[in-house]
Design a protein around this motif. Structure first.
Motif, short mmCIF file in Angstrom:
data_model
loop_
_atom_site.label_atom_id
_atom_site.label_comp_id
_atom_site.label_asym_id
_atom_site.label_seq_id
_atom_site.Cartn_x
_atom_site.Cartn_y
_atom_site.Cartn_z
N VAL A 1 0.85 -1.19 0.00
CA VAL A 1 0.00 0.00 0.00
C VAL A 1 0.89 1.24 0.00
O VAL A 1 1.78 1.37 0.85
CB VAL A 1 -0.92 0.02 1.25
CG1 VAL A 1 -1.73 1.31 1.30
CG2 VAL A 1 -1.84 -1.20 1.25
N ILE A 2 0.64 2.11 -0.96
CA ILE A 2 1.49 3.31 -1.09
C ILE A 2 0.63 4.56 -1.25
O ILE A 2 -0.37 4.54 -1.97
CB ILE A 2 2.41 3.19 -2.33
CG1 ILE A 2 3.27 1.92 -2.25
CG2 ILE A 2 3.32 4.42 -2.47
CD1 ILE A 2 3.84 1.51 -3.60
N GLY A 3 1.00 5.61 -0.55
CA GLY A 3 0.39 6.93 -0.77
C GLY A 3 1.53 7.92 -1.00
O GLY A 3 2.53 7.88 -0.30
N LEU A 4 1.37 8.80 -1.99
CA LEU A 4 2.46 9.74 -2.29
C LEU A 4 2.11 11.16 -1.86
O LEU A 4 0.96 11.60 -2.01
CB LEU A 4 2.78 9.75 -3.79
CG LEU A 4 3.31 8.46 -4.42
CD1 LEU A 4 3.68 8.72 -5.88
CD2 LEU A 4 4.51 7.92 -3.66
N GLU A 5 3.08 11.86 -1.33
CA GLU A 5 2.97 13.29 -1.06
C GLU A 5 3.96 13.98 -1.98
O GLU A 5 5.18 13.81 -1.83
CB GLU A 5 3.31 13.59 0.40
CG GLU A 5 2.30 12.99 1.37
CD GLU A 5 2.78 13.05 2.82
OE1 GLU A 5 2.30 13.92 3.56
OE2 GLU A 5 3.63 12.23 3.20
N VAL B 1 -1.46 15.34 -2.17
CA VAL B 1 -1.47 14.14 -1.33
C VAL B 1 -2.42 13.10 -1.91
O VAL B 1 -3.62 13.35 -2.05
CB VAL B 1 -1.93 14.50 0.11
CG1 VAL B 1 -1.89 13.27 1.01
CG2 VAL B 1 -1.07 15.63 0.68
N SER B 2 -1.89 11.94 -2.23
CA SER B 2 -2.75 10.89 -2.79
C SER B 2 -3.36 10.06 -1.68
O SER B 2 -2.85 10.00 -0.56
CB SER B 2 -1.95 9.96 -3.72
OG SER B 2 -1.35 8.92 -2.97
N ALA B 3 -4.47 9.40 -1.97
CA ALA B 3 -5.02 8.39 -1.07
C ALA B 3 -4.10 7.17 -1.12
O ALA B 3 -3.31 7.03 -2.06
CB ALA B 3 -6.43 8.02 -1.53
N PRO B 4 -4.18 6.30 -0.11
CA PRO B 4 -3.31 5.11 -0.15
C PRO B 4 -3.86 4.08 -1.14
O PRO B 4 -4.19 2.96 -0.78
CB PRO B 4 -3.34 4.59 1.29
CG PRO B 4 -4.60 5.13 1.89
CD PRO B 4 -4.93 6.39 1.15
N VAL C 1 4.81 4.01 2.66
CA VAL C 1 4.76 2.61 2.24
C VAL C 1 4.38 1.73 3.42
O VAL C 1 4.94 1.87 4.51
CB VAL C 1 6.15 2.17 1.71
CG1 VAL C 1 6.12 0.69 1.31
CG2 VAL C 1 6.59 3.04 0.55
N SER C 2 3.42 0.83 3.21
CA SER C 2 3.13 -0.20 4.20
C SER C 2 2.81 -1.50 3.47
O SER C 2 2.61 -1.50 2.26
CB SER C 2 1.96 0.22 5.10
OG SER C 2 0.75 0.26 4.36
N LEU D 1 -5.10 -1.12 7.29
CA LEU D 1 -3.79 -0.77 6.73
C LEU D 1 -2.68 -1.14 7.70
O LEU D 1 -2.86 -1.06 8.92
CB LEU D 1 -3.74 0.74 6.45
CG LEU D 1 -4.65 1.26 5.34
CD1 LEU D 1 -4.54 2.78 5.26
CD2 LEU D 1 -4.29 0.63 3.99
N GLY D 2 -1.54 -1.53 7.17
CA GLY D 2 -0.38 -1.78 8.01
C GLY D 2 0.25 -0.46 8.45
O GLY D 2 -0.13 0.61 7.98
N ARG E 1 2.90 2.41 8.43
CA ARG E 1 3.67 2.88 7.29
C ARG E 1 4.99 3.52 7.68
O ARG E 1 5.15 4.03 8.78
CB ARG E 1 2.86 3.90 6.51
CG ARG E 1 2.74 5.25 7.20
CD ARG E 1 1.88 6.17 6.37
NE ARG E 1 1.95 7.56 6.79
CZ ARG E 1 1.05 8.13 7.58
NH1 ARG E 1 0.08 7.42 8.10
NH2 ARG E 1 1.17 9.41 7.87
P1 ADP Z 1 0.33 12.71 7.88
O1 ADP Z 1 -0.66 13.71 8.36
O2 ADP Z 1 1.07 12.02 8.94
O3 ADP Z 1 1.20 13.22 6.78
P2 ADP Z 1 -1.70 11.57 6.19
O4 ADP Z 1 -2.87 10.87 6.73
O5 ADP Z 1 -1.87 12.96 5.69
O6 ADP Z 1 -0.54 11.51 7.26
O7 ADP Z 1 -1.12 10.70 5.02
C1 ADP Z 1 0.01 11.05 4.35
C2 ADP Z 1 0.19 10.12 3.17
O8 ADP Z 1 0.36 8.78 3.62
C3 ADP Z 1 -1.00 10.06 2.22
O9 ADP Z 1 -0.52 10.06 0.89
C4 ADP Z 1 -1.67 8.74 2.55
O10 ADP Z 1 -2.28 8.17 1.41
C5 ADP Z 1 -0.49 7.88 2.96
N1 ADP Z 1 -0.83 6.82 3.92
C6 ADP Z 1 -1.53 6.94 5.05
N2 ADP Z 1 -1.59 5.75 5.70
C7 ADP Z 1 -0.88 4.86 4.95
C8 ADP Z 1 -0.55 3.48 5.10
N3 ADP Z 1 -0.94 2.76 6.15
N4 ADP Z 1 0.20 2.91 4.13
C9 ADP Z 1 0.62 3.62 3.07
N5 ADP Z 1 0.34 4.91 2.89
C10 ADP Z 1 -0.40 5.53 3.81
#
Ligand code: ADP
Ligand code: MG
Length: 481
Positions: free
Chosen positions: A8-12, A157-160, A200-201, A210-211, A213
């Protein structure tokens, strides 16, 4: 990737907006100046100064929002994100927190198997960049360069929703091309105008939750992003399989060793004490202005791709490559308009020979040594059969080396294709007479020898004989016992 695990990946993404002046001051944003010459009192955080919002950043953020089908907030608010670091003289970064300017967008990406996938864009908010620490050439000291302080950033900020490093890179490349199409960022990764943190998780296949990250920083090329994620995924899976636990932390990617290492744990860095910045008014946006902005958007990669396929009957994969950059697509369209050759031939040359030559010299399409009009001249000579496709490659190299236009090179090198049937007949007869054994074998059923005979004729003519004609004449003459 180990079987039974899901990534599972989310990008900032931090995208530097291409304004001439900073987000809250009139100082220049130009890259590469002497340290601290582009930091005014506001960027330095002097007491008593007041920030003034650069209207251009609002327009750019909204353009991005519209391009990804997001909601443009009618009212958004700047907040102070408090932390101490030497490159942040004010002691806080002005960012957006609870009310970002852009929210709930999406991007459709094409996966390797050809299917389409929707990636959610949770938010895109405006913020100022910090300064930079400088270590080189200062001995035991660390210098601070505040030229970058106050440079406008859009954090996307992308969704995971991303499920592999390949998906992450595909998504990132698409965002990269969108911001360049919109003209809101130069997207220069070496200069840090387009940076990305990857969260990354991993989790066992089928698990809903979700795991934990890790956040990977310092990813300044598409290739490193892919490698860093791959390393991190393996690390996490091995850790869990061995009975360990992933801790939530920030990790730095070390390209030289191809590994990630812990930087700081998120818990201790996390108390930012956000609150609305009392020095800045909320940003209020008129829906009519948004409507007008929507009308001004340029054609974006997806729409352009569909149009290229429709208008020029291109293969989908080729259209995808061409729309990767607006300039490349423009070059193709100029070429297709200027040549009598079929558009797919034009596309093949742009994606093949031309891109190879550009890559070889590390040039952008904007700096191509052969213009679209010049390349059209070459394709026209293939199209009217003056030269073969093979000879055309030789002409292309000569053109690239500055030896002139297609006609000039063909004339100077005597490369005009031999299409005179009687000339081809004569050479074919000579080749047949010179190889009685092969002729006998061919007539006894070794059809494959046709390639040998074609090769002989081509050798005699320096590759200039028209291949279709050679084939035809050879088959006719060889068939006559
Ligand atoms: P923060 O406020 O700590 O930056 P956010 O909730 O805004 O955390 O999420 C930041 C980024 O992390 C987003 O792109 C989101 O999709 C991603 N993200 C959040 N939880 C997970 C997870 N368990 N595994 C992978 N990516 C995640
Ligand atoms: Mg965040």
């Amino acid at each position: 990737m180990k079987a039974g695990w899901e990534v599972v990946i989310g990008l900032e993404i931090h995208c530097q907006l291409a304004t001439r002046s900073k987000i809250f001051s009139g100082a220049s944003t130009a890259y590469g100046a002497e340290p601290n010459v582009q930091a005014c009192l506001i960027d330095l955080g002097y007491p008593g100064v007041l920030p003034v919002l650069n209207e251009e950043v609002v327009r750019m953020a909204c353009m991005f929002g519209l391009a990804v089908n997001a909601t443009i907030a009618p009212r958004s608010v700047f907040a102070r994100k408090n932390y101490f670091y030497p490159d942040l003289p004010k002691g806080y970064q002005i960012s957006q927190y609870e009310l970002p300017i852009v929210a709930n967008g999406e991007l459709k990406i094409r996966l390797e198997d050809g299917s389409e996938k929707r990636i959610g864009i949770v938010r895109a908010h405006l913020e100022e960049d910090a300064g930079k620490s400088v270590h080189e050439g200062l001995g035991q000291y660390t210098g601070i360069d505040l030229n970058r302080a106050g440079t406008p950033l859009l954090e996307i900020v992308s969704a995971p929703d991303l499920r592999s490093s390949a998906e992450a890179v595909t998504y990132l490349r698409r965002i990269h091309s969108i911001v360049r199409y919109l003209g809101i960022s130069d997207g220069n990764m070496q200069e840090g105008s387009f940076r990305c943190d990857a969260n990354v998780s991993v989790r066992p296949q089928g698990q809903k939750a979700l795991g934990t990250r890790a956040e990977l920083k310092n990813l300044n090329s598409f290739r490193f992003i892919e490698k860093a994620i791959n390393f991190e995924v393996n690390r996490q899976v091995e850790l869990i399989v061995d009975g360990g636990k992933v801790v939530q932390e920030t990790r730095l990617y070390d390209a030289a060793r191809d590994e990630t290492r812990p930087m700081r744990s998120k818990e201790e860095a996390n108390d930012y004490r956000y609150f609305p910045d009392p020095d800045l008014l909320p940003v209020e946006i008129d829906p009519a202005w948004v409507q007008a902005l929507r009308k001004s958007l340029p054609e974006l990669p997806d729409a352009k791709k569909e149009r290229l396929i429709r208008q020029y009957r291109l293969r989908s994969d080729d259209a995808e490559i061409l729309v990767g950059s607006r300039a490349l697509a423009d070059y193709f369209e100029a070429l297709a308009a200027a040549t009598a050759a079929p558009p797919q031939t034009a596309a093949n040359w742009v994606i093949g020979e031309l891109s190879a030559a550009l890559n070889r010299e590390g040039l952008d399409i904007e700096h191509s040594k052969i213009s679209a009009a010049e390349l059209a001249g070459l394709l026209d000579r293939i199209n009217d059969q003056s030269i073969s496709g093979k000879i055309a490659k030789e002409v292309f190299e000569a053109m690239w080396a500055g030896e002139g236009g297609a006609d000039q090179v063909i004339r100077a090198k005597g490369l005009t294709q031999i299409t005179d049937n009687s000339a081809i007949e004569a050479i074919v007869q000579a080749v047949i007479q010179a190889h009685p054994a092969q002729v006998a074998d061919y007539r006894n059923g070794k059809d494959k020898l046709i390639g040998f005979f074609v090769g002989q004729v081509m050798k005699q003519t320096g590759g200039k004989a028209n291949p279709e004609q050679v084939n035809e004449v050879l088959k006719k003459r060889l068939a006559q016992a």
